[in-house]
Scaffold this motif. Structure first.
Motif, PDB file in Angstrom:
ATOM      1  N   LEU A 154      66.939  56.745  10.269  1.00  0.00           N
ATOM      2  CA  LEU A 154      66.019  57.269   9.264  1.00  0.00           C
ATOM      3  C   LEU A 154      65.061  56.161   8.862  1.00  0.00           C
ATOM      4  CD1 LEU A 154      68.360  59.188   6.761  1.00  0.00           C
ATOM      5  CD2 LEU A 154      67.224  60.073   8.813  1.00  0.00           C
ATOM      6  N   LYS A 155      63.766  56.469   8.897  1.00  0.00           N
ATOM      7  CA  LYS A 155      62.764  55.525   8.411  1.00  0.00           C
ATOM      8  C   LYS A 155      62.271  56.025   7.064  1.00  0.00           C
ATOM      9  CE  LYS A 155      58.539  53.097   9.787  1.00  0.00           C
ATOM     10  NZ  LYS A 155      57.499  52.968  10.845  1.00  0.00           N
ATOM     11  N   ALA A 156      62.285  55.141   6.065  1.00  0.00           N
ATOM     12  CA  ALA A 156      61.890  55.545   4.711  1.00  0.00           C
ATOM     13  C   ALA A 156      60.933  54.528   4.133  1.00  0.00           C
ATOM     14  CB  ALA A 156      63.128  55.678   3.820  1.00  0.00           C
ATOM     15  N   ARG A 157      60.162  54.977   3.138  1.00  0.00           N
ATOM     16  CA  ARG A 157      59.219  54.111   2.464  1.00  0.00           C
ATOM     17  C   ARG A 157      58.982  54.604   1.047  1.00  0.00           C
ATOM     18  NH1 ARG A 157      53.202  53.969   3.490  1.00  0.00           N
ATOM     19  NH2 ARG A 157      53.326  53.773   1.211  1.00  0.00           N
ATOM     20  N   ASP A 158      58.370  53.759   0.226  1.00  0.00           N
ATOM     21  CA  ASP A 158      57.951  54.169  -1.105  1.00  0.00           C
ATOM     22  C   ASP A 158      56.865  55.232  -0.937  1.00  0.00           C
ATOM     23  OD1 ASP A 158      56.359  54.081  -3.658  1.00  0.00           O
ATOM     24  OD2 ASP A 158      57.849  52.558  -4.154  1.00  0.00           O
ATOM     25  N   ARG A 159      56.959  56.303  -1.717  1.00  0.00           N
ATOM     26  CA  ARG A 159      55.996  57.389  -1.525  1.00  0.00           C
ATOM     27  C   ARG A 159      54.611  57.055  -2.051  1.00  0.00           C
ATOM     28  NH1 ARG A 159      55.407  61.404  -5.847  1.00  0.00           N
ATOM     29  NH2 ARG A 159      54.991  62.898  -4.190  1.00  0.00           N
ATOM     30  N   ARG A 160      54.482  55.974  -2.842  1.00  0.00           N
ATOM     31  CA  ARG A 160      53.158  55.573  -3.310  1.00  0.00           C
ATOM     32  C   ARG A 160      52.376  54.985  -2.145  1.00  0.00           C
ATOM     33  NH1 ARG A 160      55.061  51.698  -7.994  1.00  0.00           N
ATOM     34  NH2 ARG A 160      56.617  51.335  -6.363  1.00  0.00           N
ATOM     35  N   ARG A 161      51.183  55.494  -1.926  1.00  0.00           N
ATOM     36  CA  ARG A 161      50.388  55.087  -0.772  1.00  0.00           C
ATOM     37  C   ARG A 161      49.995  53.616  -0.824  1.00  0.00           C
ATOM     38  NH1 ARG A 161      47.980  58.188   2.967  1.00  0.00           N
ATOM     39  NH2 ARG A 161      48.363  60.082   1.765  1.00  0.00           N
ATOM     40  N   ASP A 162      49.837  53.064  -2.029  1.00  0.00           N
ATOM     41  CA  ASP A 162      49.385  51.675  -2.140  1.00  0.00           C
ATOM     42  C   ASP A 162      50.520  50.668  -2.034  1.00  0.00           C
ATOM     43  OD1 ASP A 162      50.593  52.123  -4.558  1.00  0.00           O
ATOM     44  OD2 ASP A 162      48.976  51.293  -5.780  1.00  0.00           O
ATOM     45  N   VAL A 163      51.734  51.131  -1.771  1.00  0.00           N
ATOM     46  CA  VAL A 163      52.875  50.231  -1.566  1.00  0.00           C
ATOM     47  C   VAL A 163      53.282  50.297  -0.105  1.00  0.00           C
ATOM     48  CG1 VAL A 163      55.238  49.684  -2.205  1.00  0.00           C
ATOM     49  CG2 VAL A 163      53.666  50.543  -3.936  1.00  0.00           C
ATOM     50  N   GLU A 164      53.076  49.204   0.601  1.00  0.00           N
ATOM     51  CA  GLU A 164      53.354  49.182   2.034  1.00  0.00           C
ATOM     52  C   GLU A 164      54.731  48.591   2.314  1.00  0.00           C
ATOM     53  OE1 GLU A 164      50.199  47.512   4.285  1.00  0.00           O
ATOM     54  OE2 GLU A 164      48.659  48.734   3.304  1.00  0.00           O
ATOM     55  N   GLY A 165      55.170  48.761   3.566  1.00  0.00           N
ATOM     56  CA  GLY A 165      56.500  48.302   3.949  1.00  0.00           C
ATOM     57  C   GLY A 165      57.428  49.492   4.133  1.00  0.00           C
ATOM     58  N   SER A 166      58.474  49.312   4.935  1.00  0.00           N
ATOM     59  CA  SER A 166      59.405  50.408   5.206  1.00  0.00           C
ATOM     60  C   SER A 166      60.786  49.862   5.491  1.00  0.00           C
ATOM     61  CB  SER A 166      58.923  51.228   6.412  1.00  0.00           C
ATOM     62  OG  SER A 166      58.912  50.433   7.594  1.00  0.00           O
ATOM     63  N   ILE A 167      61.766  50.749   5.479  1.00  0.00           N
ATOM     64  CA  ILE A 167      63.133  50.390   5.839  1.00  0.00           C
ATOM     65  C   ILE A 167      63.635  51.403   6.858  1.00  0.00           C
ATOM     66  CG2 ILE A 167      64.070  51.653   3.847  1.00  0.00           C
ATOM     67  CD1 ILE A 167      66.367  49.564   3.827  1.00  0.00           C
ATOM     68  N   LEU A 168      64.234  50.910   7.928  1.00  0.00           N
ATOM     69  CA  LEU A 168      64.774  51.743   8.993  1.00  0.00           C
ATOM     70  C   LEU A 168      66.288  51.599   8.979  1.00  0.00           C
ATOM     71  CD1 LEU A 168      64.135  53.554  11.512  1.00  0.00           C
ATOM     72  CD2 LEU A 168      64.216  51.448  12.863  1.00  0.00           C
ATOM     73  N   MET A 169      66.988  52.672   8.658  1.00  0.00           N
ATOM     74  CA  MET A 169      68.443  52.644   8.580  1.00  0.00           C
ATOM     75  C   MET A 169      69.053  53.326   9.796  1.00  0.00           C
ATOM     76  SD  MET A 169      69.005  53.596   4.556  1.00  0.00           S
ATOM     77  CE  MET A 169      67.873  55.006   4.653  1.00  0.00           C
ATOM     78  N   THR A 170      70.027  52.676  10.399  1.00  0.00           N
ATOM     79  CA  THR A 170      70.702  53.213  11.573  1.00  0.00           C
ATOM     80  C   THR A 170      72.114  53.653  11.196  1.00  0.00           C
ATOM     81  OG1 THR A 170      69.450  51.797  13.080  1.00  0.00           O
ATOM     82  CG2 THR A 170      71.525  52.704  13.901  1.00  0.00           C
ATOM     83  N   PHE A 171      72.404  54.909  11.468  1.00  0.00           N
ATOM     84  CA  PHE A 171      73.728  55.473  11.191  1.00  0.00           C
ATOM     85  C   PHE A 171      74.449  55.752  12.503  1.00  0.00           C
ATOM     86  CE2 PHE A 171      71.149  56.380   7.513  1.00  0.00           C
ATOM     87  CZ  PHE A 171      72.003  56.160   6.445  1.00  0.00           C
ATOM     88  N   ILE A 172      75.708  55.382  12.559  1.00  0.00           N
ATOM     89  CA  ILE A 172      76.524  55.560  13.763  1.00  0.00           C
ATOM     90  C   ILE A 172      77.568  56.639  13.491  1.00  0.00           C
ATOM     91  CG2 ILE A 172      78.114  54.428  15.375  1.00  0.00           C
ATOM     92  CD1 ILE A 172      76.749  51.767  14.561  1.00  0.00           C
ATOM     93  N   GLU A 173      77.729  57.538  14.453  1.00  0.00           N
ATOM     94  CA  GLU A 173      78.692  58.626  14.301  1.00  0.00           C
ATOM     95  C   GLU A 173      79.818  58.465  15.315  1.00  0.00           C
ATOM     96  OE1 GLU A 173      78.723  63.438  13.620  1.00  0.00           O
ATOM     97  OE2 GLU A 173      76.979  62.485  14.525  1.00  0.00           O
ATOM     98  N   GLN A 174      81.042  58.436  14.822  1.00  0.00           N
ATOM     99  CA  GLN A 174      82.216  58.326  15.667  1.00  0.00           C
ATOM    100  C   GLN A 174      83.284  59.282  15.158  1.00  0.00           C
ATOM    101  OE1 GLN A 174      83.126  54.088  15.420  1.00  0.00           O
ATOM    102  NE2 GLN A 174      82.159  53.731  17.398  1.00  0.00           N
ATOM    103  N   GLY A 175      83.707  60.185  16.030  1.00  0.00           N
ATOM    104  CA  GLY A 175      84.745  61.132  15.651  1.00  0.00           C
ATOM    105  C   GLY A 175      84.374  61.992  14.460  1.00  0.00           C
ATOM    106  N   GLY A 176      83.077  62.289  14.344  1.00  0.00           N
ATOM    107  CA  GLY A 176      82.619  63.111  13.232  1.00  0.00           C
ATOM    108  C   GLY A 176      82.388  62.343  11.942  1.00  0.00           C
ATOM    109  N   ASN A 177      82.685  61.039  11.957  1.00  0.00           N
ATOM    110  CA  ASN A 177      82.488  60.207  10.769  1.00  0.00           C
ATOM    111  C   ASN A 177      81.220  59.371  10.903  1.00  0.00           C
ATOM    112  OD1 ASN A 177      84.948  61.011   9.499  1.00  0.00           O
ATOM    113  ND2 ASN A 177      86.053  59.634  10.887  1.00  0.00           N
TER     114      ASN A 177
END
Length: 220
Positions: A154-177
């Motif tokens: 998931l890539k997320a950012r501040d919804r304000r247009r004048d605030v730049e930068g982002s965070i990319l979170m990686t989720f791993i799924e194993q056995g349904g968890n």
């Protein structure tokens, strides 16, 4: 401040990654002050909902991490988590940096330079998953959902247009968890710092004093 100390701020622990760059200052105008979230498919929206539920359910944890800065340099250390609001990163020698979120502030101590810095927690990307109530549809929005062979990002950012930068979170799924595997914070200049959770002992007991970091007497 050393270069490694500056890059520490970019792993999601301080304000530099969310530094505002206004369109007006760049000589541009924009009548829409907010970034609009895309319309996601039902499958991708399900992934977002699962990520929110997972983060909301996190209580405590501990483990090892590896940080890679934008030049490819790597450092490792130990981390501890106590939601809401608290996390600690202790970097291995020779850097020996301490970064501690105590629920209100993010405090950083560089013993080599005797430098102590402090930032509001809610002004950092860490607040995204340390908040008492996890939301990815208000102040912070998801802009991209990418399936992977073992989970999704998931890539997320501040919804304000004048605030730049982002965070990319990686989720791993194993056995349904689901498990948070890593995140990358990218600043307004496109420079990213990646933090990978090498081990994650979910719900590990943690001591309250781990999340206390006061300014040392010999700090500059």
């Amino acid at each position: 401040m050393t270069d490694i100390s500056k890059r520490t701020l970019l792993l999601g622990l301080a304000t530099v990654s969310l530094m505002p760059v206004t369109a007006l200052a760049q000589g541009k105008t924009n009548t829409q002050p907010f970034v609009l979230a895309p319309k996601f498919s039902a499958q991708d929206q399900g992934r977002i909902n699962r990520a929110v539920a997972y983060l909301q359910a996190l209580n405590s944890g501990a483990g090892r991490f590896e940080q890679t800065d934008f030049k490819g340099r790597k450092t490792q250390g130990d981390w501890w988590l106590q939601r809401p609001g608290k996390i600690r990163f202790a970097y291995d020698a020779p850097y020996s940096l301490l970064v501690v979120a105590d629920g209100k502030r993010v405090n950083m101590w560089d013993p080599r330079l005797k430098a102590f810095n402090q930032y509001p927690l809610d002004a950092t990307p860490l607040s995204l998953f340390l908040s008492k109530q996890i939301r990815l549809d208000q102040g912070v929005i998801v802009t991209e959902v990418t399936p992977t062979t073992d989970g999704f990002r998931l890539k997320a950012r501040d919804r304000r247009r004048d605030v730049e930068g982002s965070i990319l979170m990686t989720f791993i799924e194993q056995g349904g968890n689901l498990t948070l595997g890593e995140w990358t914070v990218t600043d307004a200049q496109g420079k990213g710092t990646r933090l990978k959770l090498l081990t994650f002992n979910k719900n590990a007991p943690v001591k309250a004093d781990l999340f206390v970091l006061n300014k040392p007497k010999d700090a500059k």
